[in-house]
Design a protein around this motif. Structure first.
Motif, short mmCIF file in Angstrom:
data_model
loop_
_atom_site.label_atom_id
_atom_site.label_comp_id
_atom_site.label_asym_id
_atom_site.label_seq_id
_atom_site.Cartn_x
_atom_site.Cartn_y
_atom_site.Cartn_z
N GLU A 157 0.83 -1.21 0.00
CA GLU A 157 0.00 0.00 0.00
C GLU A 157 0.86 1.26 0.00
N MET A 158 1.98 1.20 0.73
CA MET A 158 2.87 2.36 0.74
C MET A 158 3.51 2.56 -0.64
N TRP A 159 3.95 1.47 -1.25
CA TRP A 159 4.53 1.55 -2.60
C TRP A 159 3.52 2.18 -3.57
N ALA A 160 2.28 1.67 -3.50
CA ALA A 160 1.25 2.19 -4.41
C ALA A 160 1.04 3.67 -4.15
N GLY A 161 1.09 4.06 -2.85
CA GLY A 161 0.93 5.46 -2.50
C GLY A 161 2.05 6.34 -3.07
N ALA A 162 3.22 5.74 -3.26
CA ALA A 162 4.34 6.48 -3.82
C ALA A 162 4.32 6.46 -5.35
N GLY A 163 3.29 5.82 -5.92
CA GLY A 163 3.14 5.83 -7.38
C GLY A 163 3.70 4.61 -8.08
N ALA A 164 4.09 3.58 -7.31
CA ALA A 164 4.58 2.35 -7.94
C ALA A 164 3.41 1.48 -8.35
N ALA A 277 15.59 12.63 7.01
CA ALA A 277 14.58 13.31 6.20
C ALA A 277 13.92 12.34 5.22
N GLU A 278 14.76 11.46 4.63
CA GLU A 278 14.22 10.51 3.63
C GLU A 278 13.25 9.51 4.28
N VAL A 279 13.64 9.00 5.46
CA VAL A 279 12.75 8.07 6.16
C VAL A 279 11.42 8.76 6.46
N GLN A 280 11.51 10.02 6.86
CA GLN A 280 10.29 10.75 7.20
C GLN A 280 9.37 10.89 5.98
N MET A 281 9.98 11.07 4.78
CA MET A 281 9.17 11.18 3.57
C MET A 281 8.37 9.90 3.34
N TRP A 282 9.02 8.74 3.56
CA TRP A 282 8.32 7.46 3.41
C TRP A 282 7.22 7.31 4.45
N ARG A 283 7.55 7.73 5.70
CA ARG A 283 6.54 7.61 6.76
C ARG A 283 5.32 8.47 6.45
N ASP A 284 5.57 9.63 5.82
CA ASP A 284 4.44 10.49 5.45
C ASP A 284 3.55 9.79 4.42
N VAL A 285 4.20 9.10 3.47
CA VAL A 285 3.40 8.33 2.49
C VAL A 285 2.63 7.23 3.21
N ALA A 286 3.33 6.51 4.11
CA ALA A 286 2.69 5.40 4.83
C ALA A 286 1.51 5.91 5.66
N SER A 290 -0.83 3.06 4.23
CA SER A 290 -0.84 1.87 5.08
C SER A 290 -1.48 2.15 6.44
N TYR A 291 -1.01 3.21 7.14
CA TYR A 291 -1.54 3.51 8.49
C TYR A 291 -3.03 3.80 8.41
N LYS A 292 -3.40 4.61 7.39
CA LYS A 292 -4.78 5.04 7.28
C LYS A 292 -5.69 3.84 6.99
N ASN A 293 -5.30 3.02 6.02
CA ASN A 293 -6.11 1.83 5.71
C ASN A 293 -6.24 0.94 6.93
N PHE A 294 -5.11 0.78 7.65
CA PHE A 294 -5.10 -0.09 8.82
C PHE A 294 -6.05 0.45 9.89
N ALA A 295 -5.98 1.77 10.11
CA ALA A 295 -6.85 2.40 11.11
C ALA A 295 -8.32 2.28 10.69
N ASP A 296 -8.59 2.43 9.39
CA ASP A 296 -9.97 2.38 8.91
C ASP A 296 -10.56 0.99 8.95
N LYS A 297 -9.74 0.00 8.56
CA LYS A 297 -10.30 -1.34 8.32
C LYS A 297 -10.16 -2.30 9.48
N VAL A 298 -9.13 -2.14 10.31
CA VAL A 298 -8.85 -3.13 11.34
C VAL A 298 -9.39 -2.67 12.68
#
Ligand code: NA
Ligand code: NA
Lengths: 312, 182, 435
Positions: A157-164, A277-286, A290-298
């Motif tokens: 989900e994070m990869w897809a969020g980054a456009g992969a 800074a780079e890790v933070q960019m990924w966490r922002d995508v997550a 990922s975090y949002k879907n997890f919070a919504d669905k689980v």
């Protein structure tokens, strides 16, 4: 007097007797328990020689096997909360993993494991990495338009969020998929990167380093029914052995990352690490995926993420 | 020789019903395989040409194929498609050949019946627990699992029908005319 | 009871159940279930659905029905006879030209299907009557097709190699490549024998003085084009970064369906149903055997038989070539009675550790195993290809077909020996193309 010897079947998916740290963890428990001489024998079935990797959770519940060491995320189909144990950016390093183990977050996860009829014998967290076939993957923008094979659905989900675009292929086809360009990037554990010889196929490795994004919980477990069959002396011997295995793994797990970096550097692969800074960019995508879907669905997903993020 | 002649009486209703059900599921299974061909091509196209994610296709196709295996098994039995080693039956005299057939079919029936008996609670557990696959697609497992009890159940009936047709001398055992010997 | 003793008992029970003539899938399944119940208790039956389902839940297996449908689609059209006729016009003046053309057509057709009976049926239906009409002896005509048909599992794609790849966890893409040169080698050996025998017998051809003009030679070539397009399409999908082997199989099945519909006008609902029905029957039968072997393998592993047998063999202090010879002899005997799928699925878990312990290359061994399985397809009493030929030509007796097949079996044994001396014939191509 010792009654009849109890034999437990332990199953895992890793190569047996070849120095794999996860195999060694289980073999160590088997050896220690045998040495304790309490009428308990553990028979190890390595390399999924008995049960397929993703069936091990269920096999433990039905009594087909007694013990296993496996990525808890495999059982997310039974308890979706387990998805939090393979979630981008929740665990930041091996020392952080130790603090996570003692946190309310893991207390919640372990409660779900126990309520599900299983008991944790030893904790283990494995780091993982990203690999790019043609280029380094450092920031989310690097993933845009890339075909990526991911080890778990939260990472996908994070990869897809980054456009992969997500490619679903079985793990044993990843090597060929990378070679043929069916996949151009992948994420998986440090151990798998080495054992699948992915250094022959990728140009650049994003190693875990001090700012890891990829961590996975891979504990040694025993079915409650099997546990209850043991007498007090046997339970104690098993717990003592498991403690030793857990300490052994904690010492070795950092070494796995070094082995990863060595193997890839030796093969001429470029190895990079992520900055704060780079890790933070990924966490922002997550956070948005990922975090949002997890919070919504689980059920209870939001609280789990918050508790994990609260561990400093 | 009396064993040469087959009983010409019409098939009873229950046998015809089992045959019809086996054929219907056979057509359905062949359709699932045909659908799988299309879905695989769709996946390759989506990924290689449109450069989009392929998420559900591999699981869908794998489950279609498992479904076709179990649901198609009664039809394959009906059309004698399950290969066997028929050396001994071919060498055997007609009487012994009948015995071999009946024993083999009874053993097959025991296997399928036990499989069916285990598959019902296994399916029901997936139904009540609502467990899913761990992939992004999260398919409810009871859907692909359903093919196992249904296929195995009908396979038991098809085995019974085959057995009954030989016992009442409407069919030759193994479909071999008595004069066909090794 | 020691694991080895249990293993012996399992062997006896399996043979006994198979001997009744019951379907192989149920014989394997019942043996597995019986031993599970006896040694692990009645409760063990509840592991059955999960074990079988999980074993079949593997996307790699999807390539089986796909490669089968490729063959079923092409076999339903006139494509097979077009193939050998085009070849025959070019090879007209060579002794035994028609047999050689048929063997060549088998090899070409093999690149379109993973299954041997399909190859046999597609080429043999037209090829055998034609060869006999033109003065070839029945034994040579049928033997050549029976043997040529076995190329279906050596020249990629191959169902046998897919199953071996899954069971031994080796790359299916590499296995396919490894089969190419040995496949061509075997084709060459078959042709050489046909040439020699026709020359020695001085076979008088009915229309030997008939000379094909260049126009006649060229006019059939466009008919080969669709084959080439499909084969190149699949190879491109497979090795050009488009698809994994399983996916390439799906693309190939679609291409073959389109080819027979558009070019050979096989488009009536009945004709299409027959293709899908044949595909379902062969793949469903295989998948059920696979499911039962998974249960069988689980039972063997659970009772520690697999591990004990492998250890016992590895600990014997013998020459590695003696071990390989013994393995091949054992596979040959198994091949007389069982179809390749059942043999591979039951023996690979035991053989793999042995092969690795003695330092053999698993890809190379996959090729040796496949040629051995080819032999089993034309050995009595159970030889799938023999039955197919017998079905095509009811007037030719089985012993005649066998007499014709025997020298071709010799060619296969020779190929195995050559591969043992020059393993590079199998390993060079995958090494070169895939690193
Ligand atoms: Na082939
Ligand atoms: Na045979």
């Amino acid at each position: 007097a010792v009654a009849q010897t109890i034999t437990l079947k332990a199953s895992h998916q890793f190569p047996g007797g070849k120095g794999d740290v996860r195999d060694e963890m289980v073999q160590m428990i088997a050896r220690e328990v045998a040495a304790a001489n309490v009428g308990l024998e553990i028979k190890v079935f390595p390399g999924s020689s008995l049960v397929k990797p993703k069936e091990q959770w269920k096999a433990m519940l039905t009594g087909q096997i007694d013990m296993t060491s496996f990525p808890l995320d495999y059982a997310a189909g039974f308890h979706p909360q387990f998805g939090a144990t393979l979630m981008p950016g929740l665990v930041k390093g091996h020392d952080h993993a130790k603090r996570i183990n003692a946190s309310p977050f893991m207390a919640d996860i372990k409660k779900i494991i126990e309520d599900g009829g299983v008991k944790v014998l030893a904790d283990a967290w494995l780091a993982g990495a990203f690999g790019g076939k043609d280029k380094c993957i450092k920031v989310p923008a690097d993933a845009a338009g890339l075909k990526v094979r991911s080890a778990g659905s939260t990472f996908a989900e994070m990869w897809a969020g980054a456009g992969a675009s997500i490619v679903s292929i079985p793990s044993n086809e990843v090597y060929n998929a990378l070679q043929q360009g069916v996949a151009q990037g992948t994420d998986t554990s440090s151990g798998s990167f080495v054992s699948f010889r992915l250094y022959e196929q990728i140009k650049c490795l994003t190693a875990p380093g001090d700012n890891a994004l990829w961590f996975m919980y891979e504990p040694v477990l025993i079915g409650k029914k099997s546990w209850d069959k043991l007498n007090a002396a046997q339970q104690k011997a098993l717990m003592d052995a498991s403690k030793k295995a857990e300490d052994y793994f904690a010492r070795e797990s950092k070494g796995l990352d070094d082995k990863l970096v060595d193997a890839f550097k030796k093969a001429g692969v470029q190895v990079v690490e992520l900055s704060d800074a780079e890790v933070q960019m990924w966490r922002d995508v997550a956070a948005k995926t990922s975090y949002k879907n997890f919070a919504d669905k689980v059920p209870g997903g939001k609280e789990l993420i918050e508790k994990a993020l609260a561990v400093k | 020789m009396s064993s040469l002649a087959l009983n010409p009486a019409p098939l009873p209703l229950w046998v015809r019903a089992v045959h019809a059900a086996s054929r219907a599921l056979g057509v359905f299974s062949a359709g699932m395989i045909a659908l799988s061909v299309g879905v695989i091509c769709h996946m390759v196209f989506v990924r290689a040409v449109l450069n989009q994610s392929s998420i559900w296709q591999t699981e869908f196709v794998t489950f279609c194929l498992i479904g076709a295996t179990f649901l198609g098994a009664p039809y394959i039995l009906l059309t004698r498609g399950h290969v066997n080693v028929d050396v001994v039956p071919l060498m055997a005299a007609p009487g012994l050949r009948r015995v071999l057939y009946i024993v083999g079919m009874l053993i097959s029936l025991v296997f399928c019946a036990i499989f069916f008996k285990a598959a019902v609670p296994w399916w029901h557990e997936a139904w009540t627990s609502g467990s899913t696959t761990p992939s992004i697609w999260r398919v409810a497992l009871w859907i692909p699992y359903l093919a196992v009890p249904v296929g195995m159940g009908l396979l038991c009936l098809q085995l019974l029908a085959d057995l009954w047709l030989v016992i009442t001398r409407r069919n030759h055992p193994f479909g071999l005319p008595p004069d066909e010997r090794l | 009871m020691s694991p080895l003793a249990i293993g012996l008992l399992i062997f006896v029970v399996t043979i006994a159940l198979l001997a009744t003539g019951m379907p192989i899938a149920f014989a394997l399944g019942m043996t597995a279930l019986g031993f599970m119940i006896v040694f692990d208790g009645w409760n063990a039956i509840h592991f059955v659905p999960e074990t079988v389902f999980a074993g079949l839940d593997d996307f790699t297996l999807v390539s089986l029905p796909m490669f089968i449908i490729m063959g079923a689609a092409v076999a339903s059209s006139r494509a097979g006879s077009d193939l050998y006729e085009a070849l025959a016009r070019w090879l007209h003046r060579v002794p035994g030209s028609l047999v050689i053309s048929n063997i060549g057509a088998c090899a070409l057709f093999s690149a379109l299907t993973g299954s041997s009976p399909a190859t046999c049926a597609a080429i043999g239906k037209m090829g055998i009557p034609e060869m006999r009409k033109r003065g070839y002896d029945a034994d040579l005509a049928t033997g050549a097709i029976a043997a040529g048909g076995t190329l279906g599992i050596l020249i990629p794609p191959s169902i046998t190699m897919i199953l071996y790849g899954i069971a031994s966890e080796t790359s299916i893409g590499r296995l396919f490549l490894a089969g190419v040169i040995p496949g061509l080698l075997l084709t060459g050996l078959f042709m050489a024998w046909a040439l020699f025998l026709s020359w020695k017998r001085g076979t008088k051809l009915v229309d030997a003085d008939r000379i094909y003009s260049m126009k006649e030679k060229l006019e059939l070539l466009p008919k080969l084009l669709p084959f080439i397009v499909v084969i190149v399409g699949v190879i491109y999908a497979l090795y050009g970064g488009i698809a994994t082997p399983s996916e390439a199989a799906g693309v190939g099945a679609m291409l073959c369906l389109v080819m027979v519909i558009v070019i050979y006008r096989v488009w009536t609902p009945t004709a299409l149903w027959h293709i899908m029905r044949d595909g379902l029957r062969e793949s469903g039968m295989l998948m059920l055997i696979i499911g039962a072997s998974i249960l069988f393998g689980y039972m063997m592993s659970s009772l520690l038989v697999t591990q004990s047998v492998a250890e016992a063999i590895a600990e014997m202090q013998v020459n590695k070539w003696v071990v390989l010879g013994a393995i091949n002899a054992m596979l040959l005997v198994a091949g007389m009675f069982l179809p390749p799928a059942a043999i591979i699925l039951m023996t690979t878990p035991i053989l793999m550790p042995v092969i690795l312990a003695f330092g053999f290359d698993p890809i190379w061994f996959g090729v040796i195993l496949t040629i051995n399985m080819e032999l089993g397809l034309i050995t009595p009493p159970v030889g799938l290809n023999l039955f197919v030929i017998n079905g095509i030509t009811p007037d030719i007796k089985l012993p005649t077909i066998l007499k014709g097949s025997l020298p071709f079996m010799g060619c296969m044994v020779l190929a195995i020996v050559i591969l043992c001396i020059f393993p590079e014939l199998a390993t060079w191509l995958p090494q070169t193309l895939m690193g």
